[in-house]
Design an enzyme around this catalytic site. Structure first.
Site, mmCIF file in Angstrom:
data_model
loop_
_atom_site.group_PDB
_atom_site.id
_atom_site.type_symbol
_atom_site.label_atom_id
_atom_site.label_comp_id
_atom_site.label_asym_id
_atom_site.label_seq_id
_atom_site.Cartn_x
_atom_site.Cartn_y
_atom_site.Cartn_z
ATOM 1 N N HIS A 6 0.767 -1.325 -0.049
ATOM 2 C CA HIS A 6 -0.068 -0.009 0.039
ATOM 3 C C HIS A 6 0.692 1.301 -0.081
ATOM 4 C CE1 HIS A 6 0.043 0.857 4.627
ATOM 5 N NE2 HIS A 6 0.090 -0.230 4.664
ATOM 6 N N ASP A 34 5.631 1.919 6.936
ATOM 7 C CA ASP A 34 4.223 1.166 6.866
ATOM 8 C C ASP A 34 3.488 2.153 5.726
ATOM 9 O OD1 ASP A 34 1.730 -0.122 6.783
ATOM 10 O OD2 ASP A 34 1.258 0.547 8.797
ATOM 11 N N GLU A 53 -5.336 1.747 2.151
ATOM 12 C CA GLU A 53 -5.281 0.702 3.005
ATOM 13 C C GLU A 53 -5.498 0.923 4.218
ATOM 14 O OE1 GLU A 53 -3.207 -2.487 5.701
ATOM 15 O OE2 GLU A 53 -3.036 -0.230 5.324
ATOM 16 N N GLU A 54 -5.115 2.163 5.099
ATOM 17 C CA GLU A 54 -5.205 2.477 6.320
ATOM 18 C C GLU A 54 -6.618 2.801 6.919
ATOM 19 O OE1 GLU A 54 -3.044 1.819 8.338
ATOM 20 O OE2 GLU A 54 -0.993 1.980 7.574
ATOM 21 N N ASP A 113 3.956 -6.078 3.510
ATOM 22 C CA ASP A 113 3.509 -5.066 4.451
ATOM 23 C C ASP A 113 4.368 -4.998 5.689
ATOM 24 O OD1 ASP A 113 2.121 -2.988 5.717
ATOM 25 O OD2 ASP A 113 0.182 -3.821 5.140
ATOM 26 N N HIS A 160 2.830 3.128 12.953
ATOM 27 C CA HIS A 160 1.728 4.240 13.121
ATOM 28 C C HIS A 160 2.024 5.126 14.221
ATOM 29 C CE1 HIS A 160 -2.024 2.160 11.334
ATOM 30 N NE2 HIS A 160 -0.539 1.768 10.579
HETATM 31 CO CO CO Z 1 -0.643 0.435 8.691
HETATM 32 ZN ZN ZN Z 2 0.606 -1.170 6.396
#
Ligand code: CO
Ligand code: ZN
Length: 347
Positions: free
Chosen positions: A64, A177, A207-208, A230, A318
Site C-alpha cells: 500500500h 508502513d 489501505e489504512e 507489508d 503508526h
Molecule cells: Co498501517
Molecule cells: Zn501497512
C-alpha cells in the site's frame, strides 16, 4: 538504485490515505523499467504487469502506498488548524510534533501546539490530551492569513520526518508502513528476469482506512494467488512482552499464519515456507495480530483467492517515525522473488 535509496525516496514522499499522488508517481517511475505494462485504475492503484507464458497463473503482489496522517477540519478565527485523524494512531504521539500541511499552493510547515510545563497544573500533566483538543500552528496571524497561505478544509497533513541511517544496516523514517513494502515489491520485480507466471505488482491506495484500493484492484485482476507485502509490529523493545508481539527485527521477514482478517491459505503458507527454506532465507511465523493487510480483501475477491502475507518487522509503526533493518527488507525481496518462481508448481 539500492533498496535503501528507493526506500528513502518513497519514505520522504507524502501519501496520506486518499492523497497518494506523490508516492504513485514514484511507484510508476520505479516500476516502469521492469514491467511490460503499467497502468493506473479508477481509484488510483498503480498496476505494473510482468507477463509470463501464455495461460500461466496470475499472481498479485500488493503494497500500500498510503500512510496514516491528519486532515484539516477547521481553521479558527485566530489561524489555528483543528484536525481529523486518518488511520489508527495513539493520540499521545501527536503532541508537539512537527508536521507539513499539503495545500494546493504547496507544503506549509507547522507544529502541533502544546502548553509548556511552566503553566500546566498538576492534574494536566498526568492526563492524555486527546487529538480533538490539539491544534496545528502554521504561524498564521488569523483565519484570513491561513487561507491566503493556501489552507483549505480537508488538506492532508503528514509528519515532518526525514529518512536517516542510524545503526548498522538500520534506518529510520516516516511511513515505512508501507513504503518498505513498496520498495520490496519494486526490488523483487527488478530481480525477476523471466517468470513462469504473470505478476501484477500493485501499489494500492487507502489501505489504512479499510483496505479499499486492494479490494477494487483484486476484483479487476482476479488473481490465482495474492500476496501482501507489508510491515508487522517488531516487539523486541523494552516494555513489550513476547506474547504481545513475538516478531523481532533482524530475524527475517514474518509470514502471517492468521491475523484479524485473514487465515493464510495452507498452500500459500507452504509455498512461502518452502521458498524460504530452499533458499536459506530466515523467516518468522506470526499469528494473532489484531490488524490485517490487503491480503484479507484479496482473499475474499469474487470466488476467493488463496492469499498470504510477507511482512517486514518494523518498530514503532503508526507513529511519526519507525525503524527497521535493511537486511530484513533484503530477505523479504529474496523471499518474494523465490516464491513467485515457485507458484506454477503449487497452483
Ligand atoms: Co498501517
Ligand atoms: Zn501497512
Amino acid at each position: 538504485m539500492t533498496i535503501a535509496e528507493t526506500l528513502e525516496k518513497l519514505s520522504n514522499a507524502s501519501g496520506v490515505a486518499g492523497r497518494e499522488e506523490e508516492v504513485r508517481n514514484l511507484m510508476k517511475k520505479f516500476l516502469k523499467p521492469y514491467v511490460d505494462e503499467i497502468k493506473e485504475d479508477k481509484l488510483g492503484n498503480v498496476i505494473g504487469i510482468k507477463k509470463g507464458r501464455k495461460n500461466s497463473p496470475k499472481a498479485m503482489l500488493a503494497a500500500h502506498m498510503d500512510e496514516i496522517g491528519l486532515l484539516v477540519k477547521t481553521i479558527s478565527k485566530e489561524g489555528f488548524l483543528r484536525f481529523a485523524k486518518i488511520g489508527g494512531m495513539d493520540d499521545r504521539i501527536l503532541l508537539a510534533q512537527k508536521v507539513i500541511v499539503y495545500t494546493e499552493k504547496g507544503p506549509l510547515h507547522g507544529i502541533i501546539g502544546s502548553k509548556p510545563p511552566h503553566i500546566q497544573k498538576e492534574e494536566e500533566r498526568k492526563k492524555v490530551i486527546t487529538y480533538d483538543e490539539l491544534f496545528i500552528d502554521i504561524g498564521a496571524e488569523n483565519q484570513e492569513e491561513a487561507k491566503k497561505m493556501g489552507v483549505k478544509i480537508g488538506d492532508p497533513v503528514g509528519f515532518d520526518i526525514k529518512f536517516a541511517k542510524v545503526g548498522k544496516g538500520i534506518v529510520v523514517g516516516k511511513a515505512f508502513d508501507d513504503r518498505v513494502g513498496c520498495a520490496v515489491m519494486i526490488e523483487a520485480i527488478k530481480r525477476l528476469k523471466k517468470t513462469e507466471c504473470t505478476v501484477y505488482a500493485v501499489g494500492t491506495v487507502q489501505e489504512e482506512v479499510g483496505l479499499r484500493g486492494a479490494t477494487t484492484a483484486a476484483f479487476g485482476i482476479y488473481p490465482d494467488v495474492g500476496m501482501a507485502l507489508d510491515v508487522t509490529v517488531a516487539g523486541d523493545v523494552p516494555g513489550v512482552k513476547e506474547v504481545e508481539a513475538p516478531i523481532k527485527m533482524r530475524k527475517g521477514p514474518s509470514l502471517t499464519v492468521a491475523d484479524y482478517g485473514l487465515i493464510t491459505h495452507p498452500k500459500v503458507l507452504r509455498l512461502l515456507i518452502d521458498a524460504a527454506e530452499e533458499n536459506k532465507i530466515p523467516y518468522q511465523l506470526e499469528t494473532g495480530l489484531p490488524g490485517s493487510t490487503d491480503a484479507a480483501r484479496i482473499s475474499l475477491t469474487r470466488e476467493g483467492v488463496p492469499s498470504g502475507v510477507i511482512s517486514i518487522p518494523t518498530r514503532y509503526i503508526h507513529s511519526p517515525a519507525s525503524l527497521l533493518s535493511l537486511k530484513d527488507a533484503e530477505n523479504a525481496v529474496k523471499l518474494t522473488a523465490a516464491a513467485i518462481q515457485k507458484i506454477p508448481k503449487y497452483f
